[in-house]
Scaffold this motif. Structure first.
Motif, PDB file in Angstrom:
ATOM      1  N   GLY A   1       0.454   4.064  -2.762  1.00 26.34           N
ATOM      2  CA  GLY A   1       0.208   5.454  -2.409  1.00 26.34           C
ATOM      3  C   GLY A   1       1.140   6.379  -3.166  1.00 26.34           C
ATOM      4  O   GLY A   1       0.743   7.435  -3.668  1.00 26.34           O
TER       5      GLY A   1
ATOM      6  N   ARG B   1      12.315   7.706  -1.506  1.00 25.58           N
ATOM      7  CA  ARG B   1      11.631   8.614  -0.593  1.00 25.58           C
ATOM      8  C   ARG B   1      10.580   7.927   0.265  1.00 25.58           C
ATOM      9  O   ARG B   1      10.137   8.485   1.262  1.00 25.58           O
ATOM     10  CB  ARG B   1      10.970   9.748  -1.385  1.00 25.58           C
ATOM     11  N   VAL B   2      10.139   6.742  -0.125  1.00 28.66           N
ATOM     12  CA  VAL B   2       9.113   6.071   0.677  1.00 28.66           C
ATOM     13  C   VAL B   2       9.609   4.732   1.223  1.00 28.66           C
ATOM     14  O   VAL B   2       9.606   4.495   2.428  1.00 28.66           O
ATOM     15  CB  VAL B   2       7.820   5.851  -0.144  1.00 28.66           C
TER      16      VAL B   2
ATOM     17  N   ARG C   1      -3.049  14.648   0.611  1.00 23.47           N
ATOM     18  CA  ARG C   1      -1.843  14.298  -0.127  1.00 23.47           C
ATOM     19  C   ARG C   1      -2.143  14.253  -1.627  1.00 23.47           C
ATOM     20  O   ARG C   1      -1.370  14.699  -2.451  1.00 23.47           O
ATOM     21  CB  ARG C   1      -1.389  12.922   0.369  1.00 23.47           C
TER      22      ARG C   1
ATOM     23  N   ARG D   1       6.766  17.935  -3.981  1.00 23.77           N
ATOM     24  CA  ARG D   1       8.231  17.858  -4.032  1.00 23.77           C
ATOM     25  C   ARG D   1       8.704  17.051  -5.242  1.00 23.77           C
ATOM     26  O   ARG D   1       9.569  17.511  -5.989  1.00 23.77           O
ATOM     27  CB  ARG D   1       8.755  17.176  -2.771  1.00 23.77           C
TER      28      ARG D   1
ATOM     29  N   ASN E   1      -3.192   4.866   3.794  1.00 27.29           N
ATOM     30  CA  ASN E   1      -1.796   4.458   3.724  1.00 27.29           C
ATOM     31  C   ASN E   1      -0.852   5.643   3.769  1.00 27.29           C
ATOM     32  O   ASN E   1      -0.101   5.885   2.835  1.00 27.29           O
ATOM     33  CB  ASN E   1      -1.531   3.624   2.470  1.00 27.29           C
ATOM     34  N   PRO E   2      -0.902   6.409   4.877  1.00 23.61           N
ATOM     35  CA  PRO E   2       0.059   7.512   4.966  1.00 23.61           C
ATOM     36  C   PRO E   2       1.482   6.957   4.966  1.00 23.61           C
ATOM     37  O   PRO E   2       1.713   5.857   5.449  1.00 23.61           O
ATOM     38  CB  PRO E   2      -0.274   8.159   6.306  1.00 23.61           C
ATOM     39  N   PHE E   3       2.418   7.720   4.408  1.00 19.75           N
ATOM     40  CA  PHE E   3       3.815   7.302   4.450  1.00 19.75           C
ATOM     41  C   PHE E   3       4.333   7.445   5.876  1.00 19.75           C
ATOM     42  O   PHE E   3       3.851   8.292   6.628  1.00 19.75           O
ATOM     43  CB  PHE E   3       4.664   8.174   3.518  1.00 19.75           C
ATOM     44  N   PRO E   4       5.316   6.633   6.233  1.00 19.36           N
ATOM     45  CA  PRO E   4       5.871   6.772   7.588  1.00 19.36           C
ATOM     46  C   PRO E   4       6.745   8.021   7.695  1.00 19.36           C
ATOM     47  O   PRO E   4       7.937   7.936   7.928  1.00 19.36           O
ATOM     48  CB  PRO E   4       6.682   5.485   7.775  1.00 19.36           C
ATOM     49  N   LYS E   5       6.114   9.155   7.456  1.00 21.03           N
ATOM     50  CA  LYS E   5       6.801  10.448   7.545  1.00 21.03           C
ATOM     51  C   LYS E   5       5.897  11.378   8.345  1.00 21.03           C
ATOM     52  O   LYS E   5       4.802  10.989   8.741  1.00 21.03           O
ATOM     53  CB  LYS E   5       6.964  11.058   6.151  1.00 21.03           C
TER      54      LYS E   5
ATOM     55  N   GLN F   1       5.914  -3.591  13.536  1.00 20.59           N
ATOM     56  CA  GLN F   1       5.253  -2.409  12.997  1.00 20.59           C
ATOM     57  C   GLN F   1       4.399  -2.749  11.775  1.00 20.59           C
ATOM     58  O   GLN F   1       3.349  -2.170  11.552  1.00 20.59           O
ATOM     59  CB  GLN F   1       6.335  -1.397  12.618  1.00 20.59           C
ATOM     60  N   TYR F   2       4.845  -3.724  10.980  1.00 20.99           N
ATOM     61  CA  TYR F   2       4.106  -4.032   9.750  1.00 20.99           C
ATOM     62  C   TYR F   2       3.393  -5.357   9.812  1.00 20.99           C
ATOM     63  O   TYR F   2       3.071  -5.932   8.796  1.00 20.99           O
ATOM     64  CB  TYR F   2       5.062  -4.000   8.557  1.00 20.99           C
TER      65      TYR F   2
ATOM     66  N   TYR G   1       4.949  15.543  -0.175  1.00 19.38           N
ATOM     67  CA  TYR G   1       5.634  14.540  -0.999  1.00 19.38           C
ATOM     68  C   TYR G   1       5.374  14.746  -2.494  1.00 19.38           C
ATOM     69  O   TYR G   1       6.311  14.843  -3.291  1.00 19.38           O
ATOM     70  CB  TYR G   1       5.203  13.142  -0.556  1.00 19.38           C
TER      71      TYR G   1
ATOM     72  N   LEU H   1       0.462   9.030  -6.729  1.00 18.84           N
ATOM     73  CA  LEU H   1       0.724  10.455  -6.782  1.00 18.84           C
ATOM     74  C   LEU H   1       1.588  10.804  -7.985  1.00 18.84           C
ATOM     75  O   LEU H   1       1.969  11.944  -8.177  1.00 18.84           O
ATOM     76  CB  LEU H   1       1.427  10.907  -5.508  1.00 18.84           C
TER      77      LEU H   1
ATOM     78  N   ALA I   1      10.906   3.951   5.004  1.00 21.06           N
ATOM     79  CA  ALA I   1      10.019   3.080   5.778  1.00 21.06           C
ATOM     80  C   ALA I   1      10.780   1.869   6.298  1.00 21.06           C
ATOM     81  O   ALA I   1      10.514   1.372   7.388  1.00 21.06           O
ATOM     82  CB  ALA I   1       8.845   2.633   4.909  1.00 21.06           C
TER      83      ALA I   1
ATOM     84  N   SER J   1       0.825  -1.210   0.000  1.00 16.49           N
ATOM     85  CA  SER J   1       0.000   0.000   0.000  1.00 16.49           C
ATOM     86  C   SER J   1       0.862   1.264   0.000  1.00 16.49           C
ATOM     87  O   SER J   1       0.467   2.299  -0.521  1.00 16.49           O
ATOM     88  CB  SER J   1      -0.934  -0.005   1.204  1.00 16.49           C
ATOM     89  N   MET J   2       2.074   1.164   0.597  1.00 20.13           N
ATOM     90  CA  MET J   2       2.992   2.316   0.567  1.00 20.13           C
ATOM     91  C   MET J   2       3.390   2.628  -0.867  1.00 20.13           C
ATOM     92  O   MET J   2       3.408   3.777  -1.297  1.00 20.13           O
ATOM     93  CB  MET J   2       4.270   2.006   1.354  1.00 20.13           C
TER      94      MET J   2
END
Lengths: 463, 287, 437
Positions: A348, A362-363, B196, B145, B130-134, A461-462, B142, A352, A367, A344-345
């Protein structure tokens, strides 16, 4: 050699006990027809008898073998004339005792045989013989005694299965406690010898001194006998080699994990991943050989070409090869944590309009960072503890230098060097190895604990 | 729920497997699938996972400033269809899309078309937040950028604030922009994901059951938000809840086993369904 | 519509897509660079594997052949068996050295100078007389005859024949003189020099002379050590895993054991050597340099690996099996031994084999417990002094002779072959018994 015959004999006794136990159980209820009156299956009564015959006897035998040598030796030592021992260092006494033992077993002796030594050797041989025979007697007596005990207890009411099962359970508990005993053994043995070392050399000198030359301290009356035990050059050497190794392993390992898990077609991954992991299965002595005979000369030649002075055993060569060894370690751990980042990361980020590399940099990597850091810490701990590569390629000279082209020495190299020559358990030289070992153990242990807890937290965490 | 789906599978199994054998065949859609002022135009879209066909010849438009909702029982292909609208299906190995999907007259499955700028124009919000871990700020920043949408920090700050405002989250998070986005509640996380998405100023926003992981209050807030967003964006939303479809959308499409069965004005569909399957579904006979 | 929030006032509003398209080229260039870096990293990793193997094979493959010189050796009865009794004692005591030397000198009657004669004899291995003696003792009918015998050459000659010594180099820069090269050339022309399969390498223990050095002693040492290690660590590892996974209550003690097992798996191997030295040798008086003490250290070292693998294997057996067995009235232990253990055994064995493979390649802790001693004899028991293959490699790698470099590489090839075999067996075992529940 006798021990093996005794063990075989014991096994035979256990087999007999097994058969007798079954017979006894069946006859106690009046034959096979009445077998339902027994609490357990007959074979459990057999096992019960066999265990009673075997385990106490084996324990006794283990203890006996463990302590026989010490007791006999101390008896022999006590009988040696005092003037032989007077004024001798304990190392010399060990040497004399060694001669006595060698003489008794018919081996080659280092010194000339004096009548006293001959007498002691005779006594040693006699005591050993007596001890061995009494061990046979005692062990067999205990085995038969155990069998008799089981024989007497066997009857229809005895819950043989439950008893046998509790014995097995107890054995399993003992087995699983060996892990703790090992740690305890490491800590105690290393700590004990280290404390003796710190009696002779102050910890301040050891941890802060910059001069390491333990080889001098051989005899008390020698010039410059004290030796120097400043371990800073060893620590910096270890750090430099590890740093070079990580500079090789982390970028290559991390980038190849990223490439193989995110970019590579499935068939490339299926081939490349196991091939790279071959590097993890190659024994370190092979890497050491590679470093000493191929990489080090190559670097020296290259240096000569560029007009640089490169030592024949340089930190660079050892570090490079160690880095190669650690690549699969970094890459497979990174691969694990990168794959644990949920899809899902990625979705996401792609949604975008991010490109693949933007998503990764960056993700995904941020993570996965805790897991990657944990993996790198484990790799650092492995680099610090690695021995063979540095023994074969890094050298012995304790240089305090920041130049990777020079020869450096490491903690592990010195442990090996100090303990593979002639050993005297009392000299600071030998004990220094244990102090180094303690330092090494504590550093790697704390790195491991931190790394493992980071990785575990990351997994949770995951999940 | 699952047993229901199995029941449908049994009831319609014979028919659908016959269809599968037939391949391209699809059921005709009841109602008018075109929009007055279309932004996205889909014609005869088939989607395949390997040799299994998930979508059969679907034609549907998404108009400007409207919300189109897609409803139907689980496994009916509505999410698959949604994901094919911004080529998110590219990430699934073996997925194939045929037919025509156009965005402002441009074929999005053209060989030469690059999915990266496409996705900047067609954003997506997922089922599970699903927010990023930021940090919250970095989550919203994001997109701008990576696309280089702003020239300096002040512009970026303004854009982040504006997006969070539009997503109705600003007042709740303005004091803790530097805290991790994963620390927010589920509803806030989903609104963060919406913020986002709108920070990139897309033209179309796809929403894949955006409220299924949220509680009723959070759901209400997000639904309100969707209605507001209609002023600036075209929205396609997949939902499980018929009430939600009725509340937020102007047009509704009903999917069944990979077919688009019926499409029309939302109030029309719910009050006067034309097709038997649609009627069965919205009257609660299955689903 | 869809204007960016942040556009300069007065400027015409810009659409997102225009900005995106502008920067797209640059972003894709970055994408390609990143991807290339990844590909380079993978390529480097693969290149290292290839380089390592190529280096070792190219250095070592020649060691599987050894140079011999064919000489007509006259086994004069008066020298070999002066008493004429064919008595083993008297045959074994004969001066075979002289026989071989004479045979060589016959080939070069022109050489008379004493120094040259000595140089001529040094072309033969110092072990050659011993090999001849063994041959004669096997077959006493040879006595009194003249045999064409392949005599083992010295390692310098071996290197010369294999081309590892540059014949063109200045005399001072190489280990053999011009004369020797000439002699070798003569013998080569007569077909008296041949490279034959190096059986000595596989049948002899180590030696100071490269041409007499073999890996048999180290291999047997490794075999004894591994056998004992397996016998000790497998039952203990399985028992511990069984307890921890199936019986242990969740309490501090078992937590402590867990933490210990995990951490021990990552302790540097050299620390286990210190433990072996201080506890097994120093405290319990286990004889040093023996497979026994090596196996004890290796057991302690491989135990965490085996415990962890065994627990994974136990975890993969579904609970329904346990419930079924308990349901028909089996005791907890019967359930484990009759049902769970047999299903988990292949997985446990796989873990054990991988642990054994690690133990086979391990060197550092063994240096500390005396396995480094120079031992020529092939060990014949668990308490004989012995060395193991990796330590042998370490010792040979230290020797300066060129002949040892190729033997070291060859020993590495043998070691790697065993490791591959073990890993292959482990993978096969996993494939064969892998079950999806």
């Amino acid at each position: 050699m006798y021990a093996w015959i005794l063990i075989l004999t014991l096994l035979a006794v256990m087999a007999v006990a097994y058969q007798l136990g079954i017979k006894r159980a069946i006859s106690s209820v009046g034959g096979l027809t009445q077998i339902n009156a027994l609490h357990s299956l007959p074979s459990y009564y057999g096992l019960y008898a066999a265990l009673w015959a075997g385990i106490p006897a084996l324990l006794l035998m283990g203890l006996w073998i463990g302590f026989q040598d010490q007791i006999v030796t101390s008896l022999v030592t006590a009988n040696l004339s005092p003037d032989m021992l007077e004024g001798q260092s304990s190392g010399r006494i060990d040497l004399i005792l060694n001669d006595i033992k060698n003489l008794a077993t018919g081996n080659i002796v280092s010194a000339t045989v004096t009548p006293e030594v001959q007498a002691a050797a005779d006594q040693y041989a006699r005591l050993e013989r007596i001890a061995t025979w009494s061990m046979w007697l005692a062990v067999l007596a205990v085995a038969l005694g155990g069998m008799a005990y089981a024989w007497r207890r066997t009857g229809p009411q005895m819950r043989a299965r439950n008893r046998v099962e509790s014995i097995f359970l107890a054995i399993m508990i003992v087995f699983s406690s060996i892990a703790i005993l090992t740690t305890l053994g490491i800590v105690l043995s290393v700590l004990f010898e280290s404390l003796r070392f710190f009696d002779m050399v102050s910890p301040v000198e050891f941890f802060l001194g910059t001069n390491w030359s333990p080889q001098i301290a051989l005899r008390a009356d020698q010039v410059g006998a004290t030796g120097a035990f400043g371990a800073i050059p060893l620590f910096t050497g270890t750090l430099m080699v590890s740093l070079i190794a990580m500079l090789v392993a982390v970028p290559i390992g991390l980038m190849s994990a990223i490439y193989l898990s995110e970019y590579a077609p499935r068939n490339v991954r299926a081939v490349a991943k196991p091939v790279i992991e071959i590097l993890a299965g190659i024994p370190t002595v092979v890497y050491g050989f590679f470093a000493a005979l191929t990489v080090a000369p190559a670097i020296r030649d290259l240096g000569a070409l560029l007009g640089l002075e490169v030592a024949s055993e340089s930190a660079l060569a050892a570090g490079l090869v160690m880095g190669i060894m650690i690549i699969p370690f970094v890459s497979s751990l990174s691969d694990d944590v990168i794959n644990a980042v949920p899809q899902s990361m990625r979705d996401g980020s792609y949604a975008l309009g991010a490109t693949q590399s933007e998503t990764i940099r960056r993700v995904i990597v941020p993570a996965a960072l805790p897991g990657i850091v944990g993996g790198i810490l484990l790799a650092v701990s492995r680099a610090i503890g690695e021995t063979m590569i540095v023994v074969m390629a890094a050298g012995m000279a304790a240089n305090l230098t920041a130049n990777p082209l020079e020869s450096v020495t490491t903690v592990t190299v010195q442990i090996v060097t100090l303990l593979t020559g002639d050993q005297e358990f009392d000299s600071a030289k030998t004990l220094a190895a244990f102090a180094l070992g303690l330092t090494l153990f504590l550093v790697t242990l704390s790195l491991n604990i931190v790394a493992l807890s980071i990785v575990r937290k990351y997994r949770e965490q995951y999940e | 729920m699952n047993t229901m789906v199995e029941a449908i599978d049994k009831a319609t199994g014979a028919m659908s497997s016959a269809e599968l054998a037939g391949g391209q065949h699809s059921r005709a859609t009841v109602g008018d699938f075109t929009a007055v002022d279309p932004r996205m135009v889909c014609r005869n879209v088939d989607v395949w996972y390997g040799s299994k066909q998930a979508i059969h010849g679907v034609s549907l438009d998404i108009g400007k400033n409207e919300v189109v909702s897609m409803i139907g029982p689980s496994g009916c292909g509505k999410s698959t269809f949604l994901r094919s609208l911004n080529r998110m299906n590219d990430t699934i190995v073996g997925c194939r899309v045929t037919g025509s999907i156009q965005l402002d007259g441009q074929e999005i499955y053209d060989k030469g078309l690059d999915p990266v700028p496409l996705r900047a124009r067609v954003g997506m919000v997922f089922q599970k937040p699903n927010p990023f871990p930021k940090s919250i700020y970095e989550n919203v920043a994001y997109g701008p950028r990576i696309h280089g949408l702003t020239n300096n920090k002040a512009e970026l700050d303004e854009l982040v604030e504006d997006s969070l405002q539009k997503a109705g989250l600003w007042n709740e998070v303005k004091d803790r922009l530097d805290q991790p986005g994963t620390g927010l509640s589920g509803g806030q996380q989903q609104r963060l994901c919406i913020a986002r998405t709108i920070a990139v100023s897309p033209e179309v926003i796809l929403m894949d059951e955006p409220c299924s992981a949220l509680d009723p209050i959070a759901t209400a807030i997000v639904e309100e938000l969707i209605d507001e967003l209609r002023q600036n964006f075209s929205i396609a939303i997949v939902t499980h809840s018929m009430q939600q479809a009725a509340r937020v959308s102007q047009r509704t499409a009903y999917f069944h086993l990979g077919d688009l069965i019926e499409v029309g004005e939302t109030n029309h569909i719910f009050t006067n369904p034309q097709h038997k399957l649609t009627e069965d579904y919205i009257t609660g006979r299955f689903g | 519509m869809n204007n960016l929030a942040a556009t300069a006032p007065g400027a015409p509003p810009r659409r997102t897509i225009d900005i995106v398209n502008e920067s797209l080229k640059r972003r894709y260039a970055r994408e390609r660079r990143f991807r290339l870096m990844g590909a380079i990293a993978v390529g480097l990793g693969l290149a290292f594997v290839v380089l390592l193997f190529a280096d070792i094979v190219s250095k070592g493959y020649t060691a599987f052949q050894q140079t011999y010189i064919r000489l007509p050796v006259t086994l004069t009865a008066s020298i070999v068996d002066p008493a004429g009794t064919r008595d083993i004692e008297s045959i074994s005591g004969a001066n075979y050295n002289q026989l071989i030397k004479d045979a060589l000198r016959q080939q070069f009657p022109e050489v008379t100078d004493r120094r040259e004669l000595r140089r001529l004899s040094s072309m033969l291995s110092v072990g050659a007389p011993q090999l001849l003696r063994e041959r004669v003792m096997e077959d006493s009918s040879l006595i009194g005859t003249t045999q064409e015998i392949w005599v083992l050459a010295d390692d310098d000659i071996d290197m010369l024949v294999k081309g590892n010594i540059d014949r063109e180099a200045a005399q001072g820069d190489r280990r053999v003189t011009d004369e020797v090269i000439g002699w070798v050339g003569q013998l080569e022309q007569q077909g008296r020099i041949e490279k034959r399969f190096n059986t000595i390498f596989f049948t002899h223990g180590t030696s100071r002379e490269p041409e007499l050095a073999g890996i048999a002693g180290a291999l047997m040492g490794s075999l004894y050590t591994l056998t004992l290690t397996f016998l000790l660590s497998f039952p203990i590892g399985v028992g511990a895993a069984l307890y921890l996974e199936e019986f242990a209550p969740k309490n501090r003690w078992t937590d402590l054991i867990e933490v210990n097992v995990n951490n021990l798996a990552a302790v540097p191997s050299i620390v286990f050597g210190l433990l072996g030295l201080a506890v097994f040798i120093g405290f319990f008086g286990v004889p040093r340099s023996t497979p026994l003490v090596a196996a004890l250290v290796m057991t302690i070292m491989t135990l965490p690996t085996i415990i962890i693998a065994s627990r994974v294997a136990l975890k993969s057996v579904p609970p329904s099996i346990r419930e079924a067995a308990l349901g028909v009235g089996a005791s907890a232990l019967q359930t484990q031994f009759h049902h769970v253990l047999p299903l988990a055994l292949p997985g446990m064995l796989t873990g054990a084999i991988i642990g054994m493979a690690r133990a086979l390649g391990e060197t550092a802790p063994l240096l500390m417990i005396g396995m480094i001693a120079f031992i020529v004899d092939v060990p014949s028991g668990f308490t004989d002094s012995a060395t193991v293959l990796p330590v042998q490699i370490f010792l040979w790698a230290d020797s300066p002779e060129r002949g040892f470099v190729e033997r070291t590489s060859a020993a590495i090839m043998v070691l790697l072959a065993f490791l591959f075999l073990m890993n292959f067996v482990a993978v096969m075992l996993r494939r064969k018994f892998e079950r999806r529940w």
